[in-house]
Design an enzyme around this catalytic site. Structure first.
Site: not given
Ligand code: 13P
Length: 338
Positions: A175, A217
């Protein structure tokens, strides 16, 4: 590797996406402040207990990302959360990074920590039932940033993490989040996201990470939160698809988006727009934290008498996003359900 591929595919199954419920201690404290309750172990447990027991959630939620403490906690009847989720066909996951810290010598930029001892922690997490994991890197847009150095330091760490995760038979979700903070244009977001994803996939390849057992992600390509000129939903969808097509190999089974401060409805509409465009080599799904939980936490308010209301709110958002997985969401569905 067969298990990794099957798990990665199951996480982006048709109509389904991931619930990110892995708020760290400081983050959950912030969320609880909004409903005026203290962040103590029992409140955190009770809140997650409500979310994970939502009737029908498995129709739209394939997996839940947990925080270390939560993976060790249990439902009120004594069932461990990981077991509870598993029994409903929802895959338990775990956030393994130790947070984004200031990058020395690079003012305004961050690097994510948490690689030390990670091999051992993965062994333990597997034993506790985790079958996928997440590592979040943060990229900030500003004056002369992000630097290539910061992007590279984070991409390298993400790839080291992903390789260790796969070694433990746990699907990595890499991510890199390019933040919405600031008054920058959608073009700036596009360019920072493109540089980040390009470096990330070069690093994943160099570290011999199997992309077929990995999920990406990331953020959507949007205007900065404080920009006076806000891009339309359609433009967000098109620019996001553009950057993904230019950087993400077709081997990845799916891309799941974070909500990153977009409103819950914007998060749904934009995902829906992208899936309406379609014709992509990967599944496009969600891994929302705030955009799934915001109405639920507001309805719950920390009171056991509101558990049903909280669950209804979560179910509704999960369903709306489940429909957005195939471009079948329309905004009038919001009021129909109300
Ligand atoms: P948000 O959708 O609130 O941004 O959180 C997703 C997430 O896992 C951030 O690491």
């Amino acid at each position: 590797m067969a298990d990794l591929r099957a798990t990665a595919k199951a996480l982006v199954a048709e109509t389904k996406g991931i619930l990110a419920a892995d708020e760290s201690f400081p983050t959950i404290e912030k969320r609880f402040k909004s409903i005026d309750i203290p962040s103590n172990e029992e409140n955190r447990r009770a809140y997650r207990d409500m979310l994970f027991n939502t009737p029908g959630i498995e129709e739209y939620i394939s997996g839940v990302i947990l925080f270390d403490e939560t993976l060790r906690q249990s439902s009120s009847d004594g069932t461990e959360f990981a077991k509870l989720l598993e029994s409903r066909g929802v895959i338990p996951g775990i956030k393994v990074d130790a947070g984004a810290k200031d990058l020395a010598s690079f003012a305004g930029e961050k690097v994510t920590e948490g690689l030390d001892g990670l091999r051992k922690r993965f062994e333990e997490y597997y034993g506790l039932g985790a079958r996928f994991s997440k590592w979040r890197a943060v990229i900030t847009i500003g004056d002369k940033i992000p630097t290539d150095f910061c992007i590279h330091a984070n991409a390298h760490a993400l790839a080291r993490y992903a390789a260790l995760s796969q070694e433990a038979e746990i699907v990595p979700i890499v991510e890199p989040e390019t933040l919405m903070d600031g008054a920058h244009s959608i073009d700036d977001c596009y360019s920072a996201t493109k540089r980040t994803l390009t470096d990330l996939f070069a690093q994943l390849q160099a570290h011999r990470v199997d992309l077929t057992g990995t999920l990406l992600k990331t953020n959507m390509v949007v205007s900065g939160k404080d920009a006076s000129d806000q891009a339309s939903h359609r433009e967000v969808a098109e620019r996001t698809i553009q950057v993904l097509k230019e950087t993400v190999p077709a081997d990845i089974p799916g891309v799941v988006f974070l909500s990153g401060g977009m409103s819950d409805e914007d998060s749904t509409v934009r995902l829906n727009e992208m899936n309406k465009i379609g014709g992509l080599p990967w599944e496009l799904s969600f891994s929302y934290g705030r955009a799934l939980q915001a109405p639920a936490i507001k309805a719950w308010k920390g009171e056991s008498s509101n558990v049903e209301a909280g669950q209804k709110a979560l179910y509704h958002r999960a369903k709306m996003n489940g429909l957005a997985r195939s471009g079948k969401y329309t905004e009038d569905m919001e009021t129909e359900a109300a």
